[in-house]
Design an enzyme around this catalytic site. Structure first.
Site, short mmCIF file in Angstrom:
data_model
loop_
_atom_site.label_atom_id
_atom_site.label_comp_id
_atom_site.label_asym_id
_atom_site.label_seq_id
_atom_site.Cartn_x
_atom_site.Cartn_y
_atom_site.Cartn_z
N ASP A 1 -1.41 -3.79 13.34
CA ASP A 1 -1.99 -5.07 12.89
C ASP A 1 -0.91 -5.80 12.12
OD1 ASP A 1 -3.48 -7.21 12.14
OD2 ASP A 1 -4.78 -6.13 10.75
N ILE A 2 0.11 -6.23 12.85
CA ILE A 2 1.33 -6.76 12.22
C ILE A 2 1.21 -8.28 12.07
CG2 ILE A 2 3.83 -6.94 12.42
CD1 ILE A 2 2.62 -4.04 12.00
N GLU A 3 1.23 -8.70 10.80
CA GLU A 3 1.07 -10.12 10.50
C GLU A 3 2.20 -10.61 9.60
OE1 GLU A 3 -3.00 -10.98 9.39
OE2 GLU A 3 -3.79 -9.43 10.72
N GLY A 4 3.30 -9.86 9.58
CA GLY A 4 4.44 -10.22 8.75
C GLY A 4 5.55 -9.21 9.01
#
Ligand SMILES: *[C@@H]1O[C@H](CO)[C@@H](O)[C@H](O)[C@H]1NC(C)=O
Ligand SMILES: *[C@@H]1O[C@H](CO)[C@@H](O)[C@H](O)[C@H]1NC(C)=O
Ligand SMILES: *[C@@H]1O[C@H](CO)[C@@H](O)[C@H](O)[C@H]1NC(C)=O
Ligand SMILES: *[C@@H]1O[C@H](CO)[C@@H](O)[C@H](O)[C@H]1NC(C)=O
Length: 324
Positions: free
Chosen positions: A157-160
């Site tokens: 869940d990569i958001e950065g």
């Protein structure tokens, strides 16, 4: 007489029943667990992992989040106020797995200190994950944060944390995949294509599951009608068709309450029940992903949509059988 019952008509019926019973692609509900969002009146809190599995509502639980890793940092989990020392969760993880529920460690989330500097960094994070959450044993002197239970895989869940090297992380984790230690990979991209962080990773074709977030994303989420959502769903099917992995399942990622997605995307249960029969016609349909157990426990959203959106047999059992 018994022999008289075996007419062609009866045989036809038998074949029909057998074909209906044949395991087709199952579908299920995937839930994020681990964050107490503290929106609803106290004393309401997210249920424990074991209580979450005991509801029998879910096929896959993503433990959220491992939100410190990479860039030379000592990795750390944040399970809000569930625990600081979380090794006791091993027993609960094993109990969930015994119910046929897969448990993944979820990387990233909306806040935290994570990122990858290089392909080497990605490989060392993969090694860390294998040794600390999967089938390996630590060689770095650090503890296994969830104890000795062997999780089923890893969710992105990569958001950065930079846009590069996530593909190398997926490939490196996939290299640890073997029969006695199957490593399932999930990804939670945003619905606009291409996803800012995960596009290259998804295109490796290494993911078993893609649970796209069709929320907090006005261009491709439900908004009083499903036109944009349906277009985006088809675009995601097309994208997955191009990765060369026919087995990657696509899930409709949704908020389990209006409050779970400040920028929208909530679908009222009655509306989702109308959409699901159509979603089920896609061979790639894996089911519904929900953010999160905290919200679902309060609203009961998954109970309302389960019959319409989930086909007989859970994703985890079906795919377990087909992976042997
Ligand atoms: C864990 O994350 C929450 C936000 O999700 C944050 O409020 C909290 O401070 C974090 N806890 C630690 C120990 O970092
Ligand atoms: C965490 O809890 C386990 C089980 O109670 C204990 O054995 C271990 O020493 C604890 N770890 C830390 C860092 O306190
Ligand atoms: C699975 O793969 C890992 C990494 O390549 C390896 O260390 C492990 O021994 C393998 N396990 C089996 C049972 O082959
Ligand atoms: C995706 O691939 C399937 C299987 O080959 C095909 O039936 C379907 O039409 C494709 N869908 C899209 C939107 O490309």
């Amino acid at each position: 007489m018994a022999s008289q019952s075996h007419t062609p008509f009866h045989l036809l019926c038998l074949l029909l029943v057998l074909s209906l019973c044949k395991p087709s692609f199952g579908s299920g509900i995937v839930i994020y667990w681990g964050q107490n969002n503290a929106i609803y009146p106290q004393p309401y809190v997210e249920s424990s992992l074991l209580e979450t599995c005991n509801t029998k509502l879910y096929s896959i639980v993503n433990i959220a989040f491992l939100n410190t890793f990479g860039r030379g940092q000592t990795p750390g989990i944040n399970l809000s106020n569930h625990c600081d020392n979380c090794t006791f969760l091993s027993d609960e993880i094993r109990a969930c797995q015994a119910m046929g529920i897969k448990v993944l460690i979820s990387l990233g989330g909306a806040s935290g200190s994570y990122g990858l500097d290089s392909d080497e960094d990605a490989k060392s994070v993969a090694k860390y994950l294998w040794e600390h959450f999967l089938g390996g044993q630590p060689t770095d002197g650090l503890p296994r944060l969830l104890g000795d239970a062997i999780l089923d895989g890893v969710d992105f869940d990569i958001e950065g944390g930079g846009v590069e090297h996530w593909d190398v992380l997926a490939e490196s984790l996939h290299d640890y995949d073997n029969i006695s230690g199957r490593v399932y990979l999930g990804a939670a991209p945003q619905c606009p294509i291409p996803d800012a962080y995960l596009d290259k990773a998804i295109k490796t074709g290494k993911f078993d599951y893609v649970w796209t977030q069709f929320y907090n994303n006005p261009p491709c989420q439900y908004a009083s009608d499903a036109t944009q959502l349906k277009q985006s769903w088809t675009d995601w099917i097309t994208l997955l068709n191009q990765t060369g992995n026919a087995n990657t399942k696509l899930f409709l990622g949704l908020p389990a309450a209006t409050q779970a997605a400040p920028s929208g995307g909530y679908i009222p249960p009655e509306k989702l029940k109308e959409l699901c029969p159509n979603l089920k016609t896609f061979q790639r349909y894996g089911g519904i992903m929900l953010w999160s157990r905290y919200f679902d426990g309060y609203t009961g959203y998954s109970k309302l949509i389960k019959d319409a959106c989930v086909s007989a047999g859970s994703v985890s059992r079906q795919e377990f059988v087909s992976s042997i």
